[in-house]
Design an enzyme around this catalytic site. Structure first.
Site, PDB file in Angstrom:
ATOM      1  N   TYR A 158      44.065  28.290  27.246  1.00 45.73           N
ATOM      2  CA  TYR A 158      44.219  29.738  27.416  1.00 45.73           C
ATOM      3  C   TYR A 158      45.691  30.025  27.746  1.00 45.73           C
ATOM      4  O   TYR A 158      46.027  30.591  28.780  1.00 45.73           O
ATOM      5  CB  TYR A 158      43.263  30.301  28.475  1.00 45.73           C
ATOM      6  CG  TYR A 158      42.886  31.729  28.138  1.00 45.73           C
ATOM      7  CD1 TYR A 158      42.071  32.001  27.050  1.00 45.73           C
ATOM      8  CD2 TYR A 158      43.386  32.793  28.870  1.00 45.73           C
ATOM      9  CE1 TYR A 158      41.765  33.307  26.697  1.00 45.73           C
ATOM     10  CE2 TYR A 158      43.086  34.103  28.526  1.00 45.73           C
ATOM     11  CZ  TYR A 158      42.273  34.339  27.438  1.00 45.73           C
ATOM     12  OH  TYR A 158      41.977  35.636  27.097  1.00 45.73           O
ATOM     13  N   MET A 211      45.359  23.393  30.735  1.00 46.67           N
ATOM     14  CA  MET A 211      43.916  23.641  30.655  1.00 46.67           C
ATOM     15  C   MET A 211      43.642  24.728  29.616  1.00 46.67           C
ATOM     16  O   MET A 211      42.551  25.309  29.593  1.00 46.67           O
ATOM     17  CB  MET A 211      43.362  24.042  32.026  1.00 46.67           C
ATOM     18  CG  MET A 211      43.539  22.933  33.066  1.00 46.67           C
ATOM     19  SD  MET A 211      42.320  22.947  34.375  1.00 46.67           S
ATOM     20  CE  MET A 211      42.540  24.559  35.054  1.00 46.67           C
ATOM     21  N   GLY A 249      54.157  31.249  30.101  1.00 47.45           N
ATOM     22  CA  GLY A 249      54.549  30.208  31.057  1.00 47.45           C
ATOM     23  C   GLY A 249      54.335  28.823  30.451  1.00 47.45           C
ATOM     24  O   GLY A 249      55.234  27.970  30.496  1.00 47.45           O
ATOM     25  N   HIS A 250      53.162  28.597  29.841  1.00 50.59           N
ATOM     26  CA  HIS A 250      52.909  27.302  29.199  1.00 50.59           C
ATOM     27  C   HIS A 250      53.907  27.077  28.052  1.00 50.59           C
ATOM     28  O   HIS A 250      54.406  25.977  27.863  1.00 50.59           O
ATOM     29  CB  HIS A 250      51.503  27.265  28.581  1.00 50.59           C
ATOM     30  CG  HIS A 250      50.384  27.375  29.559  1.00 50.59           C
ATOM     31  ND1 HIS A 250      49.599  28.494  29.670  1.00 50.59           N
ATOM     32  CD2 HIS A 250      49.901  26.485  30.458  1.00 50.59           C
ATOM     33  CE1 HIS A 250      48.673  28.294  30.587  1.00 50.59           C
ATOM     34  NE2 HIS A 250      48.833  27.102  31.096  1.00 50.59           N
ATOM     35  N   LYS A 274      54.778  27.707  39.348  1.00 52.19           N
ATOM     36  CA  LYS A 274      53.760  28.589  39.935  1.00 52.19           C
ATOM     37  C   LYS A 274      52.782  27.784  40.780  1.00 52.19           C
ATOM     38  O   LYS A 274      52.378  28.220  41.846  1.00 52.19           O
ATOM     39  CB  LYS A 274      53.020  29.378  38.862  1.00 52.19           C
ATOM     40  CG  LYS A 274      52.223  30.468  39.529  1.00 52.19           C
ATOM     41  CD  LYS A 274      51.412  31.239  38.573  1.00 52.19           C
ATOM     42  CE  LYS A 274      50.041  31.417  39.121  1.00 52.19           C
ATOM     43  NZ  LYS A 274      49.104  30.388  38.785  1.00 52.19           N
ATOM     44  N   SER A 291      49.277  33.829  34.652  1.00 58.24           N
ATOM     45  CA  SER A 291      48.214  32.887  34.988  1.00 58.24           C
ATOM     46  C   SER A 291      47.064  33.133  34.020  1.00 58.24           C
ATOM     47  O   SER A 291      46.778  34.292  33.676  1.00 58.24           O
ATOM     48  CB  SER A 291      47.730  33.151  36.417  1.00 58.24           C
ATOM     49  OG  SER A 291      46.463  32.544  36.624  1.00 58.24           O
ATOM     50  N   SER A 292      46.387  32.058  33.619  1.00 58.43           N
ATOM     51  CA  SER A 292      45.232  32.234  32.738  1.00 58.43           C
ATOM     52  C   SER A 292      44.165  33.062  33.443  1.00 58.43           C
ATOM     53  O   SER A 292      43.360  33.731  32.796  1.00 58.43           O
ATOM     54  CB  SER A 292      44.661  30.870  32.345  1.00 58.43           C
ATOM     55  OG  SER A 292      45.679  30.078  31.794  1.00 58.43           O
ATOM     56  N   ARG A 293      44.153  33.028  34.765  1.00 56.26           N
ATOM     57  CA  ARG A 293      43.119  33.753  35.522  1.00 56.26           C
ATOM     58  C   ARG A 293      43.399  35.255  35.625  1.00 56.26           C
ATOM     59  O   ARG A 293      42.509  35.994  36.049  1.00 56.26           O
ATOM     60  CB  ARG A 293      42.968  33.158  36.924  1.00 56.26           C
ATOM     61  CG  ARG A 293      42.337  31.766  36.922  1.00 56.26           C
ATOM     62  CD  ARG A 293      42.017  31.289  38.329  1.00 56.26           C
ATOM     63  NE  ARG A 293      41.148  30.116  38.315  1.00 56.26           N
ATOM     64  CZ  ARG A 293      41.549  28.848  38.476  1.00 56.26           C
ATOM     65  NH1 ARG A 293      42.823  28.569  38.650  1.00 56.26           N
ATOM     66  NH2 ARG A 293      40.667  27.866  38.458  1.00 56.26           N
TER      67      ARG A 293
HETATM   68  O1  PAF Z   1      48.179  23.099  35.890  1.00 56.95           O
HETATM   69  C1  PAF Z   1      47.184  22.862  35.172  1.00 56.95           C
HETATM   70  O2  PAF Z   1      46.948  23.524  34.167  1.00 56.95           O
HETATM   71  C2  PAF Z   1      46.253  21.714  35.541  1.00 56.95           C
HETATM   72  O3  PAF Z   1      46.119  21.594  36.915  1.00 56.95           O
HETATM   73  C3  PAF Z   1      46.680  20.368  34.915  1.00 56.95           C
HETATM   74  C4  PAF Z   1      48.040  19.909  35.422  1.00 56.95           C
HETATM   75  C5  PAF Z   1      46.718  20.501  33.398  1.00 56.95           C
HETATM   76  C6  PAF Z   1      45.654  19.291  35.276  1.00 56.95           C
HETATM   77  O4  PAF Z   1      44.372  19.622  34.836  1.00 56.95           O
END
Ligand code: PAF
Length: 279
Positions: free
Chosen positions: A29, A27, A33-34, A146, A182-184
């Site tokens: 940001y 999603m 981790g990403h 996570k 976390s992005s949050r």
């Molecule tokens: O983990 C996330 O960022 C979201 O839940 C995902 C898997 C991209 C689905 O919108």
């Protein structure tokens, strides 16, 4: 890195990718981790595709869809630096055009833990991930531990709907002080950011107790909740000690593996974290 928005453009770009294709849905940001997911995909696959889509269907009306942090130019630069080949940036109209009315519901494993607190969340996640899988047709897809329940739900969905896709779940990335990335986290005030370390600390306390021989699920849950409740800025929503596959709450002594997970509010920011015991 090729950028596409529409499904026809995605299909053309996808068809040109050498296989196996590794896919990293996000999603946006992005944080380390990403990027660790993109790196794992890069190491294991001939091509890497990623998506950025803030999926309205997984946010309840009371949640943070409008304020969810976004910085697409920065995300694109980060993905390009990781060697991602294709990025799909669908708009809400591409994903849910007028008249849209098809949803994916995974049953039992969505009704516990996060699903209890966010009853419409996993329907939105399962639906968008199914749509992403159908459009991108990867051989492997990468998710973070996570969101432990999300990983269980997606594995279940992929198996039940016969997606020929390996679901790869990568370890949690943490800040130096232990806070799970976390992005949050960006929502936290400086005082809340300091206080939020209590999540990973409480999981460390559980791990320590387990290593010292404590096996009673209720005692393990209580050791985490006691520490969280001692932090004045934290408002505990739940601590769970559950079977990592069925997500059913464990009672009595933990025999095999156990997923210890928790959700805590700091002001209006809701954070989650987890560890797996005996894994
Ligand atoms: O983990 C996330 O960022 C979201 O839940 C995902 C898997 C991209 C689905 O919108």
């Amino acid at each position: 890195m090729k950028q596409v928005i529409t499904i026809p453009d995605l299909r053309v770009a996808r068809a040109a990718l050498p296989e196996p294709v590794g896919f990293v849905p996000t999603m946006g940001y992005l944080h380390e981790g990403h990027l660790s997911l993109a790196r794992a995909a890069r190491a294991e696959c001939a091509s890497v595709a990623a998506s950025i889509f803030v999926n309205p269907a997984q946010f309840a009306p009371t949640e943070d869809l409008a304020s969810y942090p976004r910085d697409v130019p920065r995300d694109l630069a980060m993905l390009e630096a990781e060697g991602v080949d294709l990025i799909w940036l669908p708009t809400p109209e591409v994903m849910y055009p007028q008249g849209y009315q098809t949803w994916v519901t995974v049953e039992e494993v969505t009704q516990l833990l996060e699903g209890r607190m966010r009853p419409t969340h996993f329907r939105g996640v399962a639906t968008v991930v199914a749509k992403l899988f159908n459009a991108v047709q990867p051989q492997r897809a990468y998710f973070g531990q996570k969101d432990a329940q999300q990983a269980v739900v997606i594995r279940r969905m992929a198996q039940d709907l016969n997606f020929p896709i390996d679901i790869v779940v990568c370890p949690i990335w943490r800040e130096r002080d232990g806070l799970a990335m976390s992005s949050r986290n960006v929502y936290l005030s400086p005082a809340e950011r300091q206080a939020a370390v209590v999540l990973s600390r409480s999981l460390a306390v559980v791990q320590q107790a387990y290593q010292e021989g404590q096996r009673e699920a209720e005692v393990l849950r209580k050791s985490a909740s006691d520490l969280i409740q001692s932090e004045p800025l934290a408002r505990l929503q739940y601590v769970s000690c559950a079977d990592p596959e069925t997500l059913e709450e464990l009672q009595g002594p933990v025999a095999g593996r156990a997923l210890v997970s928790l959700a805590v509010f700091f002001g209006r920011t809701r954070l989650i974290d987890n560890i797996v015991l005996g894994g």
